[in-house]
Enzyme design. Sequence first.
Site, PDB file in Angstrom:
ATOM      1  CD  GLU A  20      12.676  69.955 -57.760  1.00 49.13           C
ATOM      2  OE1 GLU A  20      13.764  70.574 -57.711  1.00 49.13           O
ATOM      3  OE2 GLU A  20      12.396  69.020 -56.990  1.00 49.13           O
ATOM      4  CG  ASP A  65      13.335  66.452 -49.105  1.00 51.42           C
ATOM      5  OD1 ASP A  65      14.279  66.665 -49.894  1.00 51.42           O
ATOM      6  OD2 ASP A  65      13.028  65.308 -48.714  1.00 51.42           O
ATOM      7  CG  ASP A  89      12.096  68.977 -53.087  1.00 51.56           C
ATOM      8  OD1 ASP A  89      12.810  69.350 -54.044  1.00 51.56           O
ATOM      9  OD2 ASP A  89      12.408  68.042 -52.324  1.00 51.56           O
TER      10      ASP A  89
END
Length: 380
Positions: free
Chosen positions: A275, A357, A186
Amino acid sequence: MQIHKAYKFRIYPNPEQEQFFAHHFGCVRFVYNRMLALFKETRQFSKNQYKVMLPDLKRQFEWLKYPNSQSLQSAVDNLAAAIERWRKGLGGFPVFKKKHLKSSFEVPQNWWVDDDGRLHIPKLDSGIKVVWHRPLGEHNKQRYPFKVNYIAISRSPSGKYWASFSCGVEVPEPVLNPAQDMAGIDSGLKDLVVGVNQQGQVKYQVAAPRHFRRSEARISRLNQVLASKQKGSSNWRKVKRKLAIAHERVAFRRADLAHKISYQLTQENQLVGLETLNVQGMLRNHCLAKSVSDAAIRALHTFTVYKGEWYGAVVQFIERWFPSTKLCWDCGSLNDNLTLSDREWVCPPCGRHHVRDVTAAWNILQEAVRLLPGSPEQSP
């Protein structure tokens, strides 16, 4: 498997060589801008036809006869590549080159390195001093262990000169090691990287370094001093160079950290889940734009992708709209009331406590594994 690498070395030209480089930079820039202006007028481009125009340009402008002819042809090749990228939607429309930004020219062949380690290029009698920070080998009397496609001589806005060697390097085919870990990453503005493994343990956590924020006071002061100088004066050029060096240090620090993190991720993991972020959209937010550009998330992702191809790690991107932060991995419910300031939250249906997170990284890993065909889903 053959991959392309560029090795960049610092060079220290003498005043005569600096003048030689300046003339080359100007001629290459002139050819590039001239051809680009012609393309903007006609909207038709043929690389071979544009190269045929070079002899006529040399007869019209005598000073174009002094640079290496192949360097001028490389300027047309670079323009053709820029136009092709624009037509494919991979980049913006080509823009004119400016004198006081980065300047460069290419030397495709007929260069060599002597026994003293000095670089020789066509039409330059003396050798150029090079700082070889990598070990050298022997390759066709070029003192380099790889097949070099071409070299590029460049000058940065800070006044530093570089020689970049574009090489084709043979490496063994990457072999996936099932014993290696998998990681979900992340990326954010508070912590640049938060990564978890398949056991749900936090394996990576790197705080956002904020390189520009730390140098912002000095850069702001230099901008003020520059504005007080007469443009084009000697003192104005001195301050402008100091400002360019300050920005260059920030760029070097960002790239250095991104290279180190991406190398560690691809060396230690078989699968890296990332991502998909709309960085351009994030930059439109005037409250976050400076922090987003300072984090250099796109560079980190780009470095991870090509290093994964080199070292045999699968880099899997999840879709942009996947709710990695708001999704409870225990019961699967979504917390739509979560705001950007909420670093921890409790799932209303099941009461599970989540660290923002870490939860996002775990959900990214699960989704990345799910997108791989034939892979079993993980559970913490």
